[in-house]
Enzyme design. Structure first.
Site, PDB file in Angstrom:
ATOM      1  N   ILE A 134      24.895  -0.061  59.946  1.00  0.00           N
ATOM      2  CA  ILE A 134      25.321  -1.210  58.956  1.00  0.00           C
ATOM      3  C   ILE A 134      26.195  -1.960  59.473  1.00  0.00           C
ATOM      4  O   ILE A 134      27.254  -1.711  59.743  1.00  0.00           O
ATOM      5  CB  ILE A 134      25.619  -0.444  57.611  1.00  0.00           C
ATOM      6  CG1 ILE A 134      24.672   0.702  57.053  1.00  0.00           C
ATOM      7  CG2 ILE A 134      25.852  -1.508  56.384  1.00  0.00           C
ATOM      8  CD1 ILE A 134      25.351   1.464  56.237  1.00  0.00           C
ATOM      9  N   CYS A 135      26.029  -3.305  59.299  1.00  0.00           N
ATOM     10  CA  CYS A 135      26.951  -4.296  59.613  1.00  0.00           C
ATOM     11  C   CYS A 135      27.739  -4.919  58.404  1.00  0.00           C
ATOM     12  O   CYS A 135      27.125  -5.408  57.563  1.00  0.00           O
ATOM     13  CB  CYS A 135      26.453  -5.696  60.041  1.00  0.00           C
ATOM     14  SG  CYS A 135      27.308  -6.875  60.816  1.00  0.00           S
ATOM     15  N   LEU A 136      28.951  -4.158  58.096  1.00  0.00           N
ATOM     16  CA  LEU A 136      29.844  -4.604  57.024  1.00  0.00           C
ATOM     17  C   LEU A 136      31.170  -4.479  57.422  1.00  0.00           C
ATOM     18  O   LEU A 136      31.640  -3.407  58.159  1.00  0.00           O
ATOM     19  CB  LEU A 136      29.263  -3.199  56.080  1.00  0.00           C
ATOM     20  CG  LEU A 136      30.090  -3.474  54.738  1.00  0.00           C
ATOM     21  CD1 LEU A 136      29.243  -4.720  54.157  1.00  0.00           C
ATOM     22  CD2 LEU A 136      29.594  -2.034  53.888  1.00  0.00           C
TER      23      LEU A 136
END
Ligand SMILES: [Zn+2]
Ligand SMILES: [Zn+2]
Ligand SMILES: [Zn+2]
Ligand SMILES: [Zn+2]
Lengths: 153, 514
Positions: free
Chosen positions: A87-89
């Site tokens: 996840i790109c967070l």
């Protein structure tokens, strides 16, 4: 011989059970209290609505100084989530703060499902589709949700 | 206690009783300036708290050029006489936790003062300063009467501005029995404890705040949690504003208002918490209590200079500095060789205890750590604590001198070694000859201006020691051969054994087999 579990992890786990967040659950493994089976429901009104997504979450040794390690196990069509479920967070990376917690991270992930951000993509192909033909992308996301993320009981 | 010194965590907290100590309890939350319960409290860099409105007027500061931020150009003179310094305006944020705690208290007190209780409390003001009694108005001591139990009544007169900070109270006997009053006050305090409880938990460890320090932005963490947080990021964990604390965190005063309040209200919790932390840090009793740094090779009596930049090791070094300043240095086991009972662990199981002689922190958070080797040890068991290794270790010591002598006598009495048997020849040399072999080699190499014996090296490690027990450690520290080879010195139990190892290195170098 394992070091005792920090009070913080014990309390966070208790609060997750005692004051659950609607649409989110996180259960620790019996044999590893730092490893959680996570379930996040797709937010209402989004193209993930009706989907139930499984994730795995691991609290590293120096948690909460470093962020939890978390990834999707259920396949999902989303510009900020890659094929491996990563996840790109920002709050999982540079913007992590030890004052955040499992609960806030899972809420952020749920919010990310409600607001995909193709400008900061992790999955280039999906992000491209999202920008060029959003209607088609949303349709695919709905199909994937029905295909992979419908609760099997 | 001087307010400048940080409060010891090991002290036992002494609780205050809601009835007997009602006056003292209320004073804990009174503003020293206006004498009312603190409103929008600001915890200043000196650790003292004052109402935001009670801060003196801000003025332009003189001679301040760094750091040049608008909020630092203005300042206030600290109203606390034991501080008296100028605090920059930027450092006067409202103390978030203290505010919430005071709001909790105010809310509960408000409920109780909505209606009269069966109890009346009569309070006679005791002025500490006799001269004030000479004032025309105050010839008679001031009497206040309230239809509530002591704690509520005392809070109320403070809230109305009728209880000067320094004044004590003589509680005059009223109609009700003291038991009833005691029970009522206990109930009020319990309500306060319950409502404050979550407010005073640290946002990082989820325990009640221990030795709290408050940032300029008004956020508070346990001192140790704050230190760990700034190891990872120079931003406030709560509001992400950039913090200037790190280099001086060890000297940053504690939030004394919170400490006094928590100690008075949660004495058992605070005491057991301090004890738990003390145990946690040493990793339990006599067990896995040695911090281990898997990094390089160190030797007894030799200096080792380290640049520490990983947060987990910075935490380890800081804990070292707070305890006995020692940690175990182990070499990385890059070939995964089995290490006795431990198996193929990631370190070689013999190491050297290093004593931190100096730790120089840099603004970027890294530090330069100067150490001196103390003694050798073997790791018996190991684990991980907050990202770094810890272990239980046993010292590796040389055999007795008598045994050392016996060994020498036995080996030197052997029949001569055969021609070309280098090891056999070394075995038969006296301990003194082995030492001289080493010293002689060093002299010859110095004569040839060997790079590894340059002045810069000698400045660090000194001249070769005359003590046969120590010579090999010095020699290994300066000689440019592999660490795996030098490591052979660590498990040795006799001086001879070590000297024979150094002699074998010399012979190999001389025969140019290296
Ligand atoms: Zn005030
Ligand atoms: Zn001050
Ligand atoms: Zn804490
Ligand atoms: Zn802050």
């Amino acid at each position: 011989m394992a070091a005792p579990l920090p009070k913080r992890i014990i309390k966070e786990t208790e609060r997750l059970q005692n004051e659950p967040v609607p649409g989110i659950s996180a259960l620790p493994h019996d044999d590893n209290a730092r490893y959680f089976d996570v379930m996040v429901e797709g937010p209402g009104g989004s193209c993930y609505e009706g989907g139930v997504f499984n994730l795995e979450l691991f609290l590293p040794d120096d948690y909460p100084m470093t962020a939890p390690k978390i990834r999707f196990l259920t396949r999902i069509y989303h510009p900020n989530i890659d094929r491996l479920g990563r996840i790109c967070l920002d709050v999982l990376k540079n913007n992590w703060s030890p004052a955040l917690q499992i609960r806030t991270i899972l809420l952020s992930i749920q919010a990310l499902l409600g607001a995909p951000n193709p400008e900061d993509p992790l999955n280039e192909a999906v992000a491209k589709q999202w920008k060029e033909n959003q209607a088609e992308a949303i349709k695919t996301a709905r199909e994937w949700t029905a295909l992979y993320a419908t609760a099997k009981k | 206690m001087s307010r400048d010194e940080t409060l010891s965590e090991k002290s036992t907290a002494v609780g205050l009783a809601p009835y007997e100590d009602a006056r003292a309890l209320v004073r804990l939350i009174q503003c020293t300036q206006c004498s009312r319960p603190l409103r929008q409290p600001v915890t200043l860099p000196c650790g003292n708290a004052v109402c935001r409105a009670c801060l003196p007027d801000f003025h332009e500061r003189a001679n301040i050029s760094y750091p040049d931020v608008p909020a630092r150009r203005r300042g206030v003179m600290c109203p606390f006489p034991d501080c008296g310094r100028e605090h920059p305006a930027s450092d006067c944020g409202v103390d978030v936790i203290l505010s919430k705690a005071l709001d909790s208290i105010a809310g509960i007190m408000a409920e109780h003062t909505m209606s009269a209780s069966m109890i009346t409390t009569i309070m006679e003001e005791i002025r500490l300063d006799d001269t004030e009694a000479l004032d025309a108005d105050s010839e008679k001591p001031k009497i206040n009467k309230r239809p509530w139990s002591r704690l509520v009544a005392t809070y109320d007169i403070a809230a109305k501005g009728q209880l000067p900070y320094e004044c004590d109270i003589n509680y005059i006997h009223s109609t009700s029995t003291s038991d009833t009053g005691r029970a009522m006050d206990a109930a009020v305090l319990q309500e306060i404890l319950d409502s404050m409880h979550r407010e005073v938990d640290c946002q990082i460890c989820y325990n009640v705040l221990l030795d709290p320090v408050t940032t300029f932005c008004g956020h508070t963490l346990c001192r140790k949690c704050m230190a760990r947080a700034v190891d990872h990021s120079l931003h406030c964990p709560m509001c992400r504003r950039s913090l200037a604390i790190p280099p001086v965190l060890s000297r940053h005063p504690s939030n004394c208002t919170l400490i006094n309040l928590l100690n008075a209200m949660y004495p058992e919790t605070m005491t057991s918490r301090a004890e738990a932390v003390a145990t946690e840090e040493t990793g339990g009793e006599g067990e896995l209590n040695t911090p281990l740094f898997v990094c390089t090779l160190g030797f007894p009596h030799q200096p080792t200079l380290l640049r520490v930049f990983e947060p987990r090791y910075r935490l380890m070094i800081r804990r070292c500095l707070e305890s006995n300043r020692e940690f175990g240095m182990l070499m990385y086991n890059r070939y995964g060789e089995p290490q006795g009972d431990l198996g193929p662990v990631h370190f070689y199981h013999y190491g050297t205890m290093l004593y931190v002689t100096n730790a120089q922190p840099f603004p970027d958070g890294t530090s330069l750590v100067e150490t001196q080797g103390a003694y050798r040890f073997r790791v018996k068991a190991h684990d991980v604590l907050d990202g770094y290794s810890i272990g239980s270790v046993e010292r590796v010591e040389d055999v007795s001198l008598a045994e050392e002598e016996r060994l020498e006598a036995e080996e030197t009495a052997l029949p001569p070694a055969e021609e070309g048997d280098v090891a056999g020849h070394i075995d038969r040399m006296s301990t003194q000859e082995l030492l001289e072999l080493g010293q002689d080699f060093v002299r010859r190499m110095q004569g040839r201006s060997a790079i590894w014996l340059r002045q810069r090296v000698l400045d660090i490690y000194g001249q070769p020691p005359d003590d046969a027990a120590l010579f090999p450690y010095w020699f290994a520290s300066v000689l440019p051969i592999s660490d795996e080879e030098k490591y052979k010195l660590l498990p040795t139990r006799t001086v001879r054994e070590r000297l024979k190892i150094t002699a074998s290195w010399i012979r190999r170098i001389e025969s140019q087999r290296w």
